[in-house]
Design a protein around this motif. Structure first.
Motif, PDB file in Angstrom:
ATOM      1  N   VAL A  21      -9.769  -4.887   5.566  1.00  0.00           N
ATOM      2  CA  VAL A  21      -9.943  -5.680   4.353  1.00  0.00           C
ATOM      3  C   VAL A  21     -10.507  -7.067   4.693  1.00  0.00           C
ATOM      4  O   VAL A  21     -11.323  -7.630   3.955  1.00  0.00           O
ATOM      5  CB  VAL A  21      -8.597  -5.804   3.600  1.00  0.00           C
ATOM      6  CG1 VAL A  21      -8.695  -6.814   2.473  1.00  0.00           C
ATOM      7  CG2 VAL A  21      -8.170  -4.443   3.050  1.00  0.00           C
ATOM      8  N   LYS A  22     -10.100  -7.612   5.842  1.00  0.00           N
ATOM      9  CA  LYS A  22     -10.568  -8.941   6.259  1.00  0.00           C
ATOM     10  C   LYS A  22     -11.938  -8.905   6.933  1.00  0.00           C
ATOM     11  O   LYS A  22     -12.465  -9.951   7.305  1.00  0.00           O
ATOM     12  CB  LYS A  22      -9.546  -9.564   7.216  1.00  0.00           C
ATOM     13  CG  LYS A  22      -8.239  -9.960   6.545  1.00  0.00           C
ATOM     14  CD  LYS A  22      -7.286 -10.611   7.527  1.00  0.00           C
ATOM     15  CE  LYS A  22      -6.024 -11.109   6.837  1.00  0.00           C
ATOM     16  NZ  LYS A  22      -5.101 -11.765   7.801  1.00  0.00           N
ATOM     17  N   GLY A  23     -12.495  -7.696   7.131  1.00  0.00           N
ATOM     18  CA  GLY A  23     -13.804  -7.583   7.758  1.00  0.00           C
ATOM     19  C   GLY A  23     -13.801  -7.770   9.258  1.00  0.00           C
ATOM     20  O   GLY A  23     -14.833  -8.123   9.849  1.00  0.00           O
TER      21      GLY A  23
ATOM     22  N   GLY B 235      -3.695   0.790  -3.027  1.00  0.00           N
ATOM     23  CA  GLY B 235      -3.008  -0.426  -3.432  1.00  0.00           C
ATOM     24  C   GLY B 235      -2.704  -0.455  -4.916  1.00  0.00           C
ATOM     25  O   GLY B 235      -2.466   0.577  -5.538  1.00  0.00           O
ATOM     26  N   GLY B 236      -2.760  -1.654  -5.482  1.00  0.00           N
ATOM     27  CA  GLY B 236      -2.405  -1.827  -6.881  1.00  0.00           C
ATOM     28  C   GLY B 236      -3.540  -1.443  -7.822  1.00  0.00           C
ATOM     29  O   GLY B 236      -4.663  -1.166  -7.405  1.00  0.00           O
TER      30      GLY B 236
ATOM     31  N   TRP C 215       0.836  -1.203   0.000  1.00  0.00           N
ATOM     32  CA  TRP C 215       0.000   0.000   0.000  1.00  0.00           C
ATOM     33  C   TRP C 215       0.868   1.248   0.000  1.00  0.00           C
ATOM     34  O   TRP C 215       1.950   1.270   0.570  1.00  0.00           O
ATOM     35  CB  TRP C 215      -0.874   0.041   1.256  1.00  0.00           C
ATOM     36  CG  TRP C 215      -1.782  -1.133   1.446  1.00  0.00           C
ATOM     37  CD1 TRP C 215      -1.553  -2.222   2.246  1.00  0.00           C
ATOM     38  CD2 TRP C 215      -3.066  -1.343   0.852  1.00  0.00           C
ATOM     39  NE1 TRP C 215      -2.608  -3.084   2.191  1.00  0.00           N
ATOM     40  CE2 TRP C 215      -3.554  -2.576   1.338  1.00  0.00           C
ATOM     41  CE3 TRP C 215      -3.846  -0.611  -0.037  1.00  0.00           C
ATOM     42  CZ2 TRP C 215      -4.787  -3.086   0.971  1.00  0.00           C
ATOM     43  CZ3 TRP C 215      -5.079  -1.114  -0.407  1.00  0.00           C
ATOM     44  CH2 TRP C 215      -5.537  -2.341   0.085  1.00  0.00           C
ATOM     45  N   THR C 216       0.383   2.288  -0.623  1.00  0.00           N
ATOM     46  CA  THR C 216       0.940   3.622  -0.406  1.00  0.00           C
ATOM     47  C   THR C 216      -0.031   4.350   0.498  1.00  0.00           C
ATOM     48  O   THR C 216      -1.233   4.127   0.442  1.00  0.00           O
ATOM     49  CB  THR C 216       1.106   4.395  -1.729  1.00  0.00           C
ATOM     50  OG1 THR C 216      -0.171   4.472  -2.382  1.00  0.00           O
ATOM     51  CG2 THR C 216       2.101   3.697  -2.634  1.00  0.00           C
TER      52      THR C 216
ATOM     53  N   SER D  51      -7.066   0.263  -6.265  1.00  0.00           N
ATOM     54  CA  SER D  51      -7.770  -0.093  -5.032  1.00  0.00           C
ATOM     55  C   SER D  51      -7.380   0.879  -3.918  1.00  0.00           C
ATOM     56  O   SER D  51      -6.260   1.391  -3.885  1.00  0.00           O
ATOM     57  CB  SER D  51      -7.428  -1.514  -4.607  1.00  0.00           C
ATOM     58  OG  SER D  51      -6.038  -1.641  -4.346  1.00  0.00           O
ATOM     59  N   GLN D  52      -8.331   1.175  -3.052  1.00  0.00           N
ATOM     60  CA  GLN D  52      -8.026   2.035  -1.908  1.00  0.00           C
ATOM     61  C   GLN D  52      -8.925   1.671  -0.734  1.00  0.00           C
ATOM     62  O   GLN D  52     -10.042   1.212  -0.897  1.00  0.00           O
ATOM     63  CB  GLN D  52      -8.181   3.512  -2.260  1.00  0.00           C
ATOM     64  CG  GLN D  52      -9.571   3.961  -2.652  1.00  0.00           C
ATOM     65  CD  GLN D  52      -9.608   5.444  -2.976  1.00  0.00           C
ATOM     66  OE1 GLN D  52      -8.735   5.960  -3.674  1.00  0.00           O
ATOM     67  NE2 GLN D  52     -10.607   6.130  -2.463  1.00  0.00           N
TER      68      GLN D  52
END
Length: 202
Positions: free
Chosen positions: A47-49, A64-65, A8-9, A74-75
């Protein structure tokens, strides 16, 4: 994404550079403070909830990528205070050791009132252990080595060295504040509600 590159940035929403890489305050589902997390861990949990709800506005935005299918990046955003699913074991009991004691007392000698580096401080038993005093939070204060030597095996009254502040039992919320050097204003406001009545941080 190449090997060794970050996943991630990171961007901060409304933060100054003085708050670069702040920690995220993690609470259980009841809102009780639990621990500090890195921004990477907090993003992963979202992200994993694993996050039940967040307090306040999103403070951290991670990008993200770029999707090969859609061409979009993605963010994920997350607040600086998050409440995870489940109820954790309470951490209200802080271990009594010299480091935690000196932090509780803000490195101030209880007898002369002066601040000292940790290397010049010692643990003083208000009622000496040789006279029945216990090694507990309510019977220990921070003392400079000079005052500790002068007090010797006496009580403060006998040594004519009255205490400048009273001992108290710190709790986990206070420990969280004292161990984070980059705590955010919103996190501090949240933790203050959990501080003990005699906390020196109030």
């Amino acid at each position: 994404m190449g090997f060794g590159e970050p996943r991630w940035t990171l961007l901060f929403i409304g933060f100054s550079m003085s708050h670069l890489y702040p920690s995220v305050l993690a609470c259980d589902v009841t809102g009780r403070p639990h621990d500090w997390l890195s921004w990477e861990d907090s993003i992963t949990l979202k992200v994993k909830g694993a996050i039940s709800y967040e307090i306040g506005n999103p403070d951290i935005l991670a990008r993200g990528g770029i999707s090969r299918m859609t061409g979009t990046q993605s963010q994920v955003d997350v607040s600086s205070i998050i409440c995870l699913k489940g109820v954790f074991k309470r951490k209200d009991r802080v271990v009594l050791n010299n480091h935690n004691l000196f932090r509780r007392d803000l490195s101030l000698c209880a007898y002369c009132g002066k601040p000292f580096p940790e290397s010049k401080l010692s643990r003083d038993h208000v009622i000496p252990t040789s006279r029945g005093g216990k090694d507990t939070w309510m019977n220990v204060v921070t003392s400079c080595k000079g005052c500790n030597c002068a007090k010797d095996n006496m009580t403060p009254e006998e040594a004519d060295m009255p205490l400048l502040y009273v001992p108290y039992v710190p709790n986990h919320a206070e420990e969280l504040i004292l161990k984070n050097r980059r705590i955010l204003a919103c996190q501090m406001d949240f933790l203050r509600a959990y501080l003990p009545e005699h906390s020196r941080l109030l």
